[in-house]
Design a protein around this motif. Structure first.
Motif, PDB file in Angstrom:
ATOM      1  N   GLY A 225       0.811  -1.212   0.000  1.00  0.00           N
ATOM      2  CA  GLY A 225       0.000   0.000   0.000  1.00  0.00           C
ATOM      3  C   GLY A 225       0.840   1.256   0.000  1.00  0.00           C
ATOM      4  O   GLY A 225       0.554   2.214  -0.723  1.00  0.00           O
ATOM      5  N   VAL A 226       1.897   1.253   0.798  1.00  0.00           N
ATOM      6  CA  VAL A 226       2.788   2.411   0.839  1.00  0.00           C
ATOM      7  C   VAL A 226       3.485   2.580  -0.512  1.00  0.00           C
ATOM      8  O   VAL A 226       3.612   3.694  -1.027  1.00  0.00           O
ATOM      9  N   PHE A 227       3.904   1.486  -1.111  1.00  0.00           N
ATOM     10  CA  PHE A 227       4.538   1.547  -2.427  1.00  0.00           C
ATOM     11  C   PHE A 227       3.565   2.097  -3.473  1.00  0.00           C
ATOM     12  O   PHE A 227       3.931   2.963  -4.274  1.00  0.00           O
ATOM     13  N   CYS A 228       2.334   1.616  -3.461  1.00  0.00           N
ATOM     14  CA  CYS A 228       1.330   2.092  -4.421  1.00  0.00           C
ATOM     15  C   CYS A 228       1.010   3.570  -4.201  1.00  0.00           C
ATOM     16  O   CYS A 228       0.817   4.322  -5.166  1.00  0.00           O
ATOM     17  N   TYR A 229       0.964   3.997  -2.961  1.00  0.00           N
ATOM     18  CA  TYR A 229       0.706   5.404  -2.663  1.00  0.00           C
ATOM     19  C   TYR A 229       1.828   6.279  -3.216  1.00  0.00           C
ATOM     20  O   TYR A 229       1.581   7.309  -3.839  1.00  0.00           O
ATOM     21  N   PHE A 230       3.069   5.861  -3.002  1.00  0.00           N
ATOM     22  CA  PHE A 230       4.219   6.597  -3.515  1.00  0.00           C
ATOM     23  C   PHE A 230       4.204   6.617  -5.039  1.00  0.00           C
ATOM     24  O   PHE A 230       4.444   7.658  -5.658  1.00  0.00           O
ATOM     25  N   LEU A 231       3.904   5.487  -5.651  1.00  0.00           N
ATOM     26  CA  LEU A 231       3.836   5.407  -7.111  1.00  0.00           C
ATOM     27  C   LEU A 231       2.736   6.310  -7.654  1.00  0.00           C
ATOM     28  O   LEU A 231       2.926   7.000  -8.661  1.00  0.00           O
ATOM     29  N   SER A 232       1.598   6.337  -7.002  1.00  0.00           N
ATOM     30  CA  SER A 232       0.506   7.191  -7.467  1.00  0.00           C
ATOM     31  C   SER A 232       0.889   8.665  -7.380  1.00  0.00           C
ATOM     32  O   SER A 232       0.526   9.462  -8.242  1.00  0.00           O
ATOM     33  N   PHE A 233       1.651   9.030  -6.361  1.00  0.00           N
ATOM     34  CA  PHE A 233       2.132  10.405  -6.236  1.00  0.00           C
ATOM     35  C   PHE A 233       3.055  10.752  -7.396  1.00  0.00           C
ATOM     36  O   PHE A 233       2.938  11.813  -8.014  1.00  0.00           O
ATOM     37  N   LEU A 234       3.977   9.836  -7.723  1.00  0.00           N
ATOM     38  CA  LEU A 234       4.902  10.079  -8.828  1.00  0.00           C
ATOM     39  C   LEU A 234       4.183  10.169 -10.170  1.00  0.00           C
ATOM     40  O   LEU A 234       4.583  10.937 -11.046  1.00  0.00           O
ATOM     41  N   LEU A 235       3.137   9.393 -10.343  1.00  0.00           N
ATOM     42  CA  LEU A 235       2.383   9.437 -11.588  1.00  0.00           C
ATOM     43  C   LEU A 235       1.439  10.633 -11.652  1.00  0.00           C
ATOM     44  O   LEU A 235       1.094  11.099 -12.741  1.00  0.00           O
ATOM     45  N   PHE A 236       1.016  11.134 -10.505  1.00  0.00           N
ATOM     46  CA  PHE A 236       0.091  12.255 -10.471  1.00  0.00           C
ATOM     47  C   PHE A 236       0.761  13.566 -10.869  1.00  0.00           C
ATOM     48  O   PHE A 236       0.136  14.429 -11.489  1.00  0.00           O
ATOM     49  N   LEU A 237       2.027  13.728 -10.539  1.00  0.00           N
ATOM     50  CA  LEU A 237       2.715  14.983 -10.846  1.00  0.00           C
ATOM     51  C   LEU A 237       2.761  15.279 -12.345  1.00  0.00           C
ATOM     52  O   LEU A 237       2.401  16.380 -12.765  1.00  0.00           O
ATOM     53  N   PRO A 238       3.176  14.335 -13.199  1.00  0.00           N
ATOM     54  CA  PRO A 238       3.144  14.633 -14.637  1.00  0.00           C
ATOM     55  C   PRO A 238       1.712  14.824 -15.151  1.00  0.00           C
ATOM     56  O   PRO A 238       1.472  15.633 -16.052  1.00  0.00           O
ATOM     57  N   TRP A 239       0.769  14.084 -14.605  1.00  0.00           N
ATOM     58  CA  TRP A 239      -0.646  14.234 -14.979  1.00  0.00           C
ATOM     59  C   TRP A 239      -1.108  15.656 -14.687  1.00  0.00           C
ATOM     60  O   TRP A 239      -1.764  16.298 -15.491  1.00  0.00           O
ATOM     61  N   LEU A 240      -0.720  16.165 -13.526  1.00  0.00           N
ATOM     62  CA  LEU A 240      -1.091  17.509 -13.122  1.00  0.00           C
ATOM     63  C   LEU A 240      -0.431  18.570 -14.008  1.00  0.00           C
ATOM     64  O   LEU A 240      -1.004  19.635 -14.249  1.00  0.00           O
ATOM     65  N   ALA A 241       0.743  18.267 -14.517  1.00  0.00           N
ATOM     66  CA  ALA A 241       1.467  19.224 -15.350  1.00  0.00           C
ATOM     67  C   ALA A 241       0.809  19.434 -16.716  1.00  0.00           C
ATOM     68  O   ALA A 241       0.955  20.492 -17.311  1.00  0.00           O
ATOM     69  N   VAL A 242       0.084  18.440 -17.210  1.00  0.00           N
ATOM     70  CA  VAL A 242      -0.486  18.547 -18.562  1.00  0.00           C
ATOM     71  C   VAL A 242      -2.011  18.671 -18.576  1.00  0.00           C
ATOM     72  O   VAL A 242      -2.601  18.785 -19.644  1.00  0.00           O
ATOM     73  N   ARG A 243      -2.635  18.652 -17.424  1.00  0.00           N
ATOM     74  CA  ARG A 243      -4.087  18.761 -17.346  1.00  0.00           C
ATOM     75  C   ARG A 243      -4.470  19.972 -16.498  1.00  0.00           C
ATOM     76  O   ARG A 243      -3.737  20.358 -15.606  1.00  0.00           O
ATOM     77  N   PRO A 244      -5.645  20.533 -16.756  1.00  0.00           N
ATOM     78  CA  PRO A 244      -6.125  21.589 -15.857  1.00  0.00           C
ATOM     79  C   PRO A 244      -6.376  21.010 -14.461  1.00  0.00           C
ATOM     80  O   PRO A 244      -6.780  19.858 -14.318  1.00  0.00           O
ATOM     81  N   VAL A 245      -6.132  21.801 -13.460  1.00  0.00           N
ATOM     82  CA  VAL A 245      -6.327  21.361 -12.080  1.00  0.00           C
ATOM     83  C   VAL A 245      -7.777  20.934 -11.867  1.00  0.00           C
ATOM     84  O   VAL A 245      -8.051  19.978 -11.134  1.00  0.00           O
ATOM     85  N   SER A 246      -8.708  21.612 -12.533  1.00  0.00           N
ATOM     86  CA  SER A 246     -10.129  21.288 -12.364  1.00  0.00           C
ATOM     87  C   SER A 246     -10.472  19.899 -12.887  1.00  0.00           C
ATOM     88  O   SER A 246     -11.526  19.358 -12.565  1.00  0.00           O
TER      89      SER A 246
END
Length: 85
Positions: free
Chosen positions: A19-40
């Motif tokens: 679970g901790v590994f998946c949480y960390f991985l989701s954080f790493l994947l969320f950052l690039p997603w946030l960079a190319v998508r509107p926050v909304s």
């Protein structure tokens, strides 16, 4: 065993480590997603995590999902889909 010993031993549970590994991985994947998508769009899409965790608990751990929980999962999915349009 003391109460602290019980809590400390939970750190070595494979599900906790996973679970901790998946949480960390989701954080790493969320950052690039946030960079190319509107926050909304990006932030509500992160709400899918709650639905995915419930489904993973059902698939991997055999937990039961009530009709209310399934309705909530569907509602979250529809809400994210509507915001993405």
């Amino acid at each position: 065993m003391t109460r602290a010993g019980v809590n400390l031993s939970a750190l070595f549970d494979p599900f906790i480590i996973g679970g901790v590994f998946c949480y960390f991985l989701s954080f790493l994947l969320f950052l690039p997603w946030l960079a190319v998508r509107p926050v909304s769009v990006a932030v509500p899409a992160a709400g899918l995590t709650y639905a995915l965790v419930a489904v993973a608990g059902w698939v991997l751990r055999g937990e039961t999902l009530t009709a209310m929980q399934i309705t909530g999962i569907v509602a979250v999915g529809i809400g994210v889909w509507m915001l993405a349009k």
